[in-house]
Structure formats: structure tokens, C-alpha cells
Design an enzyme around this catalytic site. Structure first.
Site, PDB file in Angstrom:
ATOM      1  N   LYS A  11       1.312  -7.724  -9.007  1.00 27.77           N
ATOM      2  CA  LYS A  11       0.086  -6.934  -8.939  1.00 27.77           C
ATOM      3  C   LYS A  11      -0.713  -6.579 -10.230  1.00 27.77           C
ATOM      4  CE  LYS A  11       1.968  -5.118  -4.575  1.00 27.77           C
ATOM      5  NZ  LYS A  11       1.839  -3.935  -3.915  1.00 27.77           N
ATOM      6  N   TYR A  51      -3.876  -7.718   3.751  1.00 24.07           N
ATOM      7  CA  TYR A  51      -3.259  -6.312   3.914  1.00 24.07           C
ATOM      8  C   TYR A  51      -3.966  -5.702   5.433  1.00 24.07           C
ATOM      9  CZ  TYR A  51      -1.302  -5.546  -0.594  1.00 24.07           C
ATOM     10  OH  TYR A  51      -0.386  -5.810  -1.709  1.00 24.07           O
ATOM     11  N   ARG A  87      12.917  -9.085  -1.656  1.00 20.15           N
ATOM     12  CA  ARG A  87      12.892  -7.572  -0.965  1.00 20.15           C
ATOM     13  C   ARG A  87      13.731  -6.787  -1.597  1.00 20.15           C
ATOM     14  NH1 ARG A  87       7.803  -6.621   1.447  1.00 20.15           N
ATOM     15  NH2 ARG A  87       8.912  -5.004   2.652  1.00 20.15           N
ATOM     16  N   THR A  93       9.017   0.252  -0.899  1.00 19.70           N
ATOM     17  CA  THR A  93       7.361   0.596  -1.362  1.00 19.70           C
ATOM     18  C   THR A  93       7.356   1.428  -2.144  1.00 19.70           C
ATOM     19  OG1 THR A  93       6.885  -0.284   0.919  1.00 19.70           O
ATOM     20  CG2 THR A  93       5.042   0.791  -0.320  1.00 19.70           C
ATOM     21  N   ASN A 118       3.498  -0.685  -7.257  1.00 20.86           N
ATOM     22  CA  ASN A 118       4.696  -1.030  -7.335  1.00 20.86           C
ATOM     23  C   ASN A 118       5.080  -2.438  -7.665  1.00 20.86           C
ATOM     24  OD1 ASN A 118       3.509  -2.418  -4.979  1.00 20.86           O
ATOM     25  ND2 ASN A 118       4.431  -1.043  -3.566  1.00 20.86           N
ATOM     26  N   HIS A 121       4.257  -7.758  -4.707  1.00 24.00           N
ATOM     27  CA  HIS A 121       4.306  -8.047  -3.359  1.00 24.00           C
ATOM     28  C   HIS A 121       5.213  -9.006  -3.097  1.00 24.00           C
ATOM     29  CE1 HIS A 121       3.043  -9.234   0.859  1.00 24.00           C
ATOM     30  NE2 HIS A 121       3.275 -10.386   0.482  1.00 24.00           N
ATOM     31  N   GLU A 132       1.439 -16.495   4.052  1.00 24.26           N
ATOM     32  CA  GLU A 132       1.061 -16.050   2.968  1.00 24.26           C
ATOM     33  C   GLU A 132       1.018 -17.062   1.910  1.00 24.26           C
ATOM     34  OE1 GLU A 132       3.317 -12.589   2.133  1.00 24.26           O
ATOM     35  OE2 GLU A 132       2.414 -11.500   3.534  1.00 24.26           O
TER      36      GLU A 132
HETATM   37  P1  ADP Z   1       5.352  -3.479   1.094  1.00 28.99           P
HETATM   38  O1  ADP Z   1       4.381  -4.153  -0.001  1.00 28.99           O
HETATM   39  O2  ADP Z   1       6.669  -2.940   0.267  1.00 28.99           O
HETATM   40  O3  ADP Z   1       5.731  -4.403   1.809  1.00 28.99           O
HETATM   41  P2  ADP Z   1       3.381  -2.451   2.617  1.00 28.99           P
HETATM   42  O4  ADP Z   1       3.159  -3.830   3.330  1.00 28.99           O
HETATM   43  O5  ADP Z   1       3.623  -1.339   3.734  1.00 28.99           O
HETATM   44  O6  ADP Z   1       4.710  -2.266   1.776  1.00 28.99           O
HETATM   45  O7  ADP Z   1       2.174  -1.651   2.025  1.00 28.99           O
HETATM   46  C1  ADP Z   1       1.319  -2.625   1.283  1.00 28.99           C
HETATM   47  C2  ADP Z   1       1.152  -2.084  -0.057  1.00 28.99           C
HETATM   48  O8  ADP Z   1       0.039  -1.303   0.199  1.00 28.99           O
HETATM   49  C3  ADP Z   1       2.089  -1.507  -0.804  1.00 28.99           C
HETATM   50  O9  ADP Z   1       2.949  -2.465  -1.428  1.00 28.99           O
HETATM   51  C4  ADP Z   1       1.316  -0.661  -1.854  1.00 28.99           C
HETATM   52  O10 ADP Z   1       0.739  -1.237  -2.845  1.00 28.99           O
HETATM   53  C5  ADP Z   1       0.312  -0.143  -0.963  1.00 28.99           C
HETATM   54  N1  ADP Z   1       0.803   1.243  -0.083  1.00 28.99           N
HETATM   55  C6  ADP Z   1       1.569   1.272   0.921  1.00 28.99           C
HETATM   56  N2  ADP Z   1       1.902   2.578   1.415  1.00 28.99           N
HETATM   57  C7  ADP Z   1       0.939   3.391   0.565  1.00 28.99           C
HETATM   58  C8  ADP Z   1       0.695   4.484   0.418  1.00 28.99           C
HETATM   59  N3  ADP Z   1       1.073   5.418   1.269  1.00 28.99           N
HETATM   60  N4  ADP Z   1      -0.389   5.052  -0.457  1.00 28.99           N
HETATM   61  C9  ADP Z   1      -0.849   4.072  -1.249  1.00 28.99           C
HETATM   62  N5  ADP Z   1      -0.590   2.924  -1.371  1.00 28.99           N
HETATM   63  C10 ADP Z   1       0.298   2.304  -0.440  1.00 28.99           C
END
Ligand code: ADP
Length: 145
Positions: A11, A51, A87, A93, A118, A121, A132
């Protein structure tokens, strides 16, 4: 053990912090193999698709704009149980909840945006990985050798 291929996105915070090499080394240290890699800018369209599971969340516009701060680096990574392993290497996350020694724990944001910034992805299932990889790599951009 079954060999799988997963889709990873470095990212914009990984690009801005200049830690792509350090993070990639953690994957390669596990013996995982790079099958495809490219830098690309993400359109509103591809982000809406990628997303779609968070599209109705209030934070989605912020996430979309974050993902467009710089180009991202897409990586196709192969190995035994690579989907779950990556993961685990990333951690949860929210970087603030991620243990030291995980990628998000070591490199993710520790500020108010720790849930968003973070670092990477990574696909969360075999089905997601297949969809994906197709989304981010055209035919011929993932290599067997
Ligand atoms: P992951 O990437 O850990 O699988 P998710 O699919 O739930 O997590 O969310 C996609 C992405 O959206 C996250 O990696 C993060 O960048 C963003 N995100 C998730 N939850 C939040 C939140 N509460 N506030 C801001 N950004 C978020």
C-alpha cells in the site's frame, strides 16, 4: 502441503516509508517465490471492486483516497499455504493490535489511522486469491519458471 498463489498489494504507506524491500524479504525468507510483480496506480473502479466488502462503510472514501496517494506494488507470491502464512506474517488489520515481529506491528501506523495505514493487503482465501490475481495481473504477467 498444497502450493498456492496469493495476491499482495504494497500500500502507499509501504511506498512512502520505503520499506517494500524489508517487507518483501520477510516473505522471501519464508521461501515464498515471486511469480509476478508490478507497480500501478489504482483507479476508483478497481478500488470499488477490490474493496466492495467495505464500500458501504463510512471510512471507505478515506481508504480509497489513501490507496491513491502513490502507486501500489502488486505481488503474486507462491508457496505452501502461502495465503494463511502471509496473513499471519502481516498480523491483524489494526496495526496497533498487531504484535511486534509482525509486518503491521513493525511498520504500520501507530497513530489514529492505524486501522487504515497497515502496509499490505493480502488475499484471505483461495477464492479471493484467484479473483484478486485476475483483478491485478493480466494474462501473461504471472510467470511459471
Ligand atoms: P484486511 O485488509 O486486514 O483484510 P479488511 O478487508 O477488513 O481488512 O479492510 C480492508 C482495508 O480497509 C484494511 O486493510 C484497511 O486499510 C481499511 N480499513 C479496515 N477497517 C478500517 C477502519 N475501521 N478504519 C479505516 N480503515 C479501515
Amino acid at each position: 502441503m498444497i502450493s498456492e498463489t496469493t495476491l499482495i498489494l504494497f500500500k502507499p504507506d509501504a511506498i512512502q516509508k520505503n520499506v517494500v524491500g524489508q517487507v518483501l524479504a520477510r516473505f522471501q525468507d519464508q521461501g515464498f517465490i515471486v511469480r509476478g510483480i508490478k507497480m500501478m496506480t489504482l483507479s476508483d473502479e478497481i478500488l470499488a471492486e477490490h474493496y466492495s466488502h467495505i464500500a458501504d462503510k463510512p471510512f471507505f472514501p478515506q481508504v480509497r483516497s489513501f490507496m491513491q496517494e502513490t502507486p501500489v506494488i502488486a505481488l503474486a507470491l507462491e508457496g505452501d499455504s502461502v495465503i494463511a502464512s502471509v496473513r499471519d506474517l502481516l498480523g491483524p488489520t489494526d496495526s496497533l493490535q498487531a504484535a511486534a515481529g509482525t509486518i503491521r506491528g513493525d511498520f504500520g501506523s501507530k497513530d489514529g489511522d492505524s486501522k487504515m495505514r497497515n502496509i499490505c493487503h493480502a488475499s484471505d482465501s483461495v477464492e479471493a486469491a484467484a479473483a484478486e490475481l485476475k483483478r491485478f495481473f493480466a494474462a501473461g504477467e504471472v510467470f511459471s519458471y
